[in-house]
Design a protein around this motif. Structure first.
Motif, PDB file in Angstrom:
ATOM      1  N   ILE A 115      -3.196  -9.680 -11.389  1.00 43.56           N
ATOM      2  CA  ILE A 115      -2.119  -9.270 -11.314  1.00 43.56           C
ATOM      3  C   ILE A 115      -0.281  -9.401 -11.871  1.00 43.56           C
ATOM      4  O   ILE A 115       0.033  -8.643 -12.686  1.00 43.56           O
ATOM      5  N   LYS A 116      -0.431 -11.057 -11.618  1.00 46.84           N
ATOM      6  CA  LYS A 116       0.491 -11.654 -12.756  1.00 46.84           C
ATOM      7  C   LYS A 116       0.974 -11.543 -13.570  1.00 46.84           C
ATOM      8  O   LYS A 116       1.876 -11.307 -14.158  1.00 46.84           O
ATOM      9  N   SER A 117       0.039 -11.962 -14.196  1.00 43.88           N
ATOM     10  CA  SER A 117      -0.047 -11.734 -15.798  1.00 43.88           C
ATOM     11  C   SER A 117      -0.165 -10.504 -16.281  1.00 43.88           C
ATOM     12  O   SER A 117       0.926 -10.385 -17.056  1.00 43.88           O
ATOM     13  N   ALA A 118      -0.686  -9.286 -15.751  1.00 45.09           N
ATOM     14  CA  ALA A 118      -0.313  -7.863 -15.888  1.00 45.09           C
ATOM     15  C   ALA A 118       0.416  -7.504 -15.689  1.00 45.09           C
ATOM     16  O   ALA A 118       1.255  -6.048 -16.388  1.00 45.09           O
ATOM     17  N   ASN A 119       1.346  -7.781 -14.785  1.00 41.96           N
ATOM     18  CA  ASN A 119       3.214  -7.938 -13.912  1.00 41.96           C
ATOM     19  C   ASN A 119       3.726  -7.784 -15.570  1.00 41.96           C
ATOM     20  O   ASN A 119       5.197  -7.481 -15.327  1.00 41.96           O
ATOM     21  N   ARG A 120       3.649  -8.581 -16.048  1.00 42.31           N
ATOM     22  CA  ARG A 120       4.948  -8.674 -17.429  1.00 42.31           C
ATOM     23  C   ARG A 120       5.174  -7.548 -18.058  1.00 42.31           C
ATOM     24  O   ARG A 120       6.344  -7.374 -18.409  1.00 42.31           O
ATOM     25  N   SER A 121       4.571  -6.605 -18.079  1.00 41.10           N
ATOM     26  CA  SER A 121       5.026  -4.886 -17.917  1.00 41.10           C
ATOM     27  C   SER A 121       5.308  -4.426 -17.513  1.00 41.10           C
ATOM     28  O   SER A 121       5.108  -4.501 -16.262  1.00 41.10           O
ATOM     29  N   LYS A 122       6.747  -4.229 -17.008  1.00 40.63           N
ATOM     30  CA  LYS A 122       7.230  -3.190 -16.441  1.00 40.63           C
ATOM     31  C   LYS A 122       6.470  -2.380 -16.299  1.00 40.63           C
ATOM     32  O   LYS A 122       7.004  -2.152 -14.598  1.00 40.63           O
ATOM     33  N   ASP A 123       5.880  -1.837 -16.838  1.00 36.56           N
ATOM     34  CA  ASP A 123       5.472   0.213 -16.642  1.00 36.56           C
ATOM     35  C   ASP A 123       4.728  -0.507 -15.285  1.00 36.56           C
ATOM     36  O   ASP A 123       4.157   0.321 -14.995  1.00 36.56           O
ATOM     37  N   VAL A 124       3.410  -1.657 -16.183  1.00 37.22           N
ATOM     38  CA  VAL A 124       2.919  -1.964 -14.811  1.00 37.22           C
ATOM     39  C   VAL A 124       3.051  -2.744 -13.451  1.00 37.22           C
ATOM     40  O   VAL A 124       2.863  -2.800 -12.443  1.00 37.22           O
ATOM     41  N   ALA A 125       4.340  -3.681 -13.643  1.00 36.95           N
ATOM     42  CA  ALA A 125       4.965  -4.194 -12.284  1.00 36.95           C
ATOM     43  C   ALA A 125       5.649  -3.259 -11.592  1.00 36.95           C
ATOM     44  O   ALA A 125       5.501  -3.206 -10.009  1.00 36.95           O
ATOM     45  N   LYS A 126       5.911  -1.790 -11.831  1.00 34.07           N
ATOM     46  CA  LYS A 126       6.198  -1.214 -10.811  1.00 34.07           C
ATOM     47  C   LYS A 126       5.064  -0.605 -10.667  1.00 34.07           C
ATOM     48  O   LYS A 126       5.667   0.186  -9.302  1.00 34.07           O
ATOM     49  N   HIS A 127       4.197  -0.186 -10.222  1.00 33.12           N
ATOM     50  CA  HIS A 127       2.485   0.441  -9.825  1.00 33.12           C
ATOM     51  C   HIS A 127       2.153  -0.638  -8.626  1.00 33.12           C
ATOM     52  O   HIS A 127       1.457  -0.306  -7.969  1.00 33.12           O
ATOM     53  N   THR A 128       2.055  -2.231  -9.659  1.00 35.17           N
ATOM     54  CA  THR A 128       1.115  -3.185  -8.708  1.00 35.17           C
ATOM     55  C   THR A 128       1.133  -3.645  -7.336  1.00 35.17           C
ATOM     56  O   THR A 128       0.784  -3.920  -6.520  1.00 35.17           O
ATOM     57  N   ALA A 129       2.417  -2.774  -7.113  1.00 33.63           N
ATOM     58  CA  ALA A 129       3.569  -4.187  -5.332  1.00 33.63           C
ATOM     59  C   ALA A 129       2.427  -2.492  -4.490  1.00 33.63           C
ATOM     60  O   ALA A 129       2.704  -3.262  -3.406  1.00 33.63           O
ATOM     61  N   GLN A 130       2.200  -1.262  -4.625  1.00 35.61           N
ATOM     62  CA  GLN A 130       1.883  -0.858  -3.911  1.00 35.61           C
ATOM     63  C   GLN A 130       0.405  -1.485  -3.065  1.00 35.61           C
ATOM     64  O   GLN A 130       0.593  -0.590  -2.232  1.00 35.61           O
ATOM     65  N   TRP A 131       0.231  -2.589  -3.855  1.00 37.06           N
ATOM     66  CA  TRP A 131      -1.498  -2.692  -3.457  1.00 37.06           C
ATOM     67  C   TRP A 131      -1.040  -4.606  -2.569  1.00 37.06           C
ATOM     68  O   TRP A 131      -1.630  -4.908  -2.439  1.00 37.06           O
ATOM     69  N   ASP A 132       0.586  -4.024  -2.250  1.00 39.83           N
ATOM     70  CA  ASP A 132       0.938  -5.570  -1.884  1.00 39.83           C
ATOM     71  C   ASP A 132       0.111  -5.484  -0.592  1.00 39.83           C
ATOM     72  O   ASP A 132       0.276  -6.615   0.579  1.00 39.83           O
ATOM     73  N   SER A 133      -0.187  -4.184   0.513  1.00 37.79           N
ATOM     74  CA  SER A 133      -0.793  -4.030   1.667  1.00 37.79           C
ATOM     75  C   SER A 133      -2.299  -4.789   2.220  1.00 37.79           C
ATOM     76  O   SER A 133      -2.442  -5.835   2.804  1.00 37.79           O
ATOM     77  N   GLY A 134      -2.390  -4.502   0.818  1.00 33.68           N
ATOM     78  CA  GLY A 134      -3.624  -4.945   0.845  1.00 33.68           C
ATOM     79  C   GLY A 134      -4.519  -6.251   0.835  1.00 33.68           C
ATOM     80  O   GLY A 134      -5.172  -7.530   0.990  1.00 33.68           O
ATOM     81  N   ILE A 135      -3.573  -6.756  -0.150  1.00 33.54           N
ATOM     82  CA  ILE A 135      -3.138  -8.343  -0.578  1.00 33.54           C
ATOM     83  C   ILE A 135      -3.046  -9.573   0.910  1.00 33.54           C
ATOM     84  O   ILE A 135      -3.786 -10.130   1.570  1.00 33.54           O
ATOM     85  N   ALA A 136      -2.119  -9.006   1.160  1.00 35.63           N
ATOM     86  CA  ALA A 136      -1.685  -9.202   2.544  1.00 35.63           C
ATOM     87  C   ALA A 136      -3.183  -9.238   4.301  1.00 35.63           C
ATOM     88  O   ALA A 136      -3.049 -10.020   4.555  1.00 35.63           O
ATOM     89  N   VAL A 137      -3.576  -8.449   4.111  1.00 36.38           N
ATOM     90  CA  VAL A 137      -4.814  -7.654   4.651  1.00 36.38           C
ATOM     91  C   VAL A 137      -5.370  -9.126   4.349  1.00 36.38           C
ATOM     92  O   VAL A 137      -6.486  -9.099   5.284  1.00 36.38           O
TER      93      VAL A 137
END
Length: 581
Positions: free
Chosen positions: A446-468
């Protein structure tokens, strides 16, 4: 037996009986002044409460007495214990049968009396109403009798129910006078309540009737009945009915009901469906030929139904049949056209969905090979979703690759920013698939994919799952607490559900927790909750789980669920079919 209780409801009986048969007194305004003779007549009338039961039954044959006698009979039924009531029914039925023959105007009151009593010993009365020689009973009488058979599960009426259905199949216009198919539907409801395998041949004959002589609603309900009875003898008829009965393609069509019925039957349907997929079902092949349906398209119903059943025994056959000969080669340099390659990609989407619903790890390798080269949304997205359902280290590694490198062809999306949409969608699926010990691999992707701003602005919505995943690890109670908390983000609860199911396979309590979370807001998460509830228990039934899912569906129907929830509704219905006892 005492008769001193309040008899308020008796006047409801009086009103019905006066209207429907027994002799009524003149209206009050026209009643003459009492005379000595009339007074003597009134004194001569019996005290019904003091009569023995056989005497009451005799009094019912007198038009002057039938109202009072029948009210008293109803009162005695109402005040009796269960064992007393059964004995009274056995005593009353022969007398009522004589009344049935001699006083047709009393038939509906008699039927309603025994419907209220609710004892299967009244089957001979109901059989009279259901017996068809030349003309069926009036619809209301027929309906009360069939409903009573269903409510009391009167097995003694089953041969009569079957005979009545056979008569209607020979005289299909006989129940079109008032409500098309109404009496056949009433008979099917009785067969559903009794759930006896002897009904299967009758119901299969119902499915064979053409739509010119039988409303599709009857075909639909007969399909439901076969799924509820769960007799493997029904499998062939259920495989054929989507192609023999034209129906509007909706979520309640014959096709959808047939899929759910086969899912309810389960394992015995797997090999016949695989045979249909291999082209070995001659009757199905003939139907496809007759209707001009290409065999590969016709086989898709078998693929989807095998996914709904979810049995691992189907995995090998599906993998062998999946058209993946061009997977692993760089085959998508241009946008897909309406050609053989496009058809293969569409087919793979169906196979991927089925293999994901089954959840067998043997499917990871062929699915991953196709994921490496596909750039078509209609194929690549279902593959990543399937890998998330299968889960495990190999599926997670494959999804990590899609997160880093996945891309849709520019001609298949609405704009350049969506060429990389599969990367953030694959991130969601990877977090559903990953085992806690492998989380670092997915986070790095995910960190690698987040180099693209188009991807990074969407992957943040999955942070709650990572936290769990970080917090709970392999702690089942931790996931259960997240799952049960409606204040948690929907994705956190979805991740919790996937991990709880993996940690407690076959646990009905955990399945019930997941079923309760089915009301989660996100439509895709609802699909996950419904699928997991049915999937994690294998062939074990869980009526409480089925009831919980049905309750949410009922509430959603009342509120008016938007179309985006349609797949979650279908998935829940399939789970209910597999779970109900």
């Amino acid at each position: 037996m005492t008769h001193g209780r309040d008899r308020g409801p008796r006047w409801l009986w009086a009103a019905a009986l006066l209207v429907l048969g027994c002799k009524a007194p003149a209206p009050e305004a026209t009643v003459p002044e009492p005379t000595a003779a009339a007074d003597e007549t009134a004194k001569a009338k019996p005290d019904y409460g003091a009569l023995e039961f056989p005497e009451l039954l005799t009094e019912m044959r007198d038009p002057e007495s039938c109202v009072g006698a029948l009210i008293e009979v109803a009162d005695r039924f109402g005040q009796a214990t269960d064992s007393e009531r059964s004995a009274l029914v056995a005593e009353a039925v022969p007398a009522m049968l004589k009344l049935w023959d001699d006083f047709p105007e009393l038939r509906l009151p008699i039927l309603r009396l025994f419907e209220t009593v609710g004892d299967p010993g009244a089957a001979p009365i109901w059989n009279r109403a259901l017996t068809v020689d030349e003309i069926p009973s009036p619809l209301e009488e027929f309906d009360v009798a069939a409903r009573s058979v269903a409510q009391t599960r009167a097995t003694a009426s089953l041969p009569t129910v079957h005979a009545a259905m056979a008569w209607f199949l020979e005289h299909p216009t006989a129940d079109r006078v008032q409500q098309p198919g109404a009496q056949r539907l009433a008979l099917i409801e009785a067969m559903i309540a009794l759930r006896d395998r002897s009904s299967v041949p009758v119901l299969l004959e119902v499915l064979k009737q053409p739509v010119e002589t039988q409303p599709v609603a009857v075909h639909r309900r007969a399909t439901d009945a076969l799924g509820l009875i769960r007799d493997p003898a029904a499998v062939q008829g259920l495989i054929l009915v989507p192609y023999s009965i034209p129906d509007v393609p909706t979520t309640t069509s014959v096709t959808e009901r047939s899929k759910m019925a086969l899912a309810s039957i389960g394992e015995p349907a797997v090999e016949p469906l695989l045979g249909a997929l291999r082209g070995e079902n001659k009757d199905l092949n003939e139907l496809l030929r007759r209707h001009g349906i290409q065999a590969p398209l016709g086989s898709m119903a078998a693929v989807m139904t095998l996914g709904a059943i979810g049995s691992p025994s189907a995995a090998t056959g599906l993998i062998e049949a999946m058209p993946d000969d061009d997977c692993g080669s760089r085959r998508t340099q241009s946008a897909p056209d309406e050609d053989d390659d496009s058809w293969k990609a569409q087919s793979r989407a169906w196979y991927a969905n089925a293999l994901g619903l089954i959840g067998d790890e043997r499917a990871v390798d062929p699915l991953c090979r196709c994921a490496k080269t596909s750039r078509e949304p209609g194929e690549l997205y279902p593959i990543t979703e399937a890998l998330s359902r299968i889960g495990g280290s190999e599926a997670s590694s494959c999804l990590a690759r899609v997160i880093r490198r996945g891309r849709y062809h520019p001609d298949t999306v609405v704009g350049p920013e969506f060429e990389l949409e599969i990367r953030w969608e694959a991130a969601r699926h990877a977090l559903l698939a990953v085992e806690p010990g492998q989380l670092a691999q997915i986070e790095a992707a995910i960190k690698s994919a987040n180099r693209s701003k188009d991807v990074a602005k969407h992957t943040a919505q999955w942070d709650s799952g990572i936290a769990v995943l970080r917090r709970c690890g392999t702690d089942l109670p931790c996931y259960s607490s997240v799952l049960a908390d409606p204040e948690q983000p929907w994705f956190a609860r979805e991740v919790a559900a996937m991990n709880a199911a993996r940690l407690a396979p076959g646990d009905a309590d955990v399945a019930l927790q997941i079923a309760r979370a089915y009301a989660v807001e996100d439509p895709d998460a609802r699909v996950t909750m419904a699928w997991l509830t049915g999937h994690m228990l294998d062939d074990t039934r869980c009526q409480a789980c089925a009831d919980t899912l049905q309750h949410v569906l009922d509430e959603a129907k009342r509120e008016g669920l938007p179309p985006k929830y349609q797949l979650s509704v279908l998935t829940a219905r399939t789970a209910i079919a597999k779970l109900r006892e």
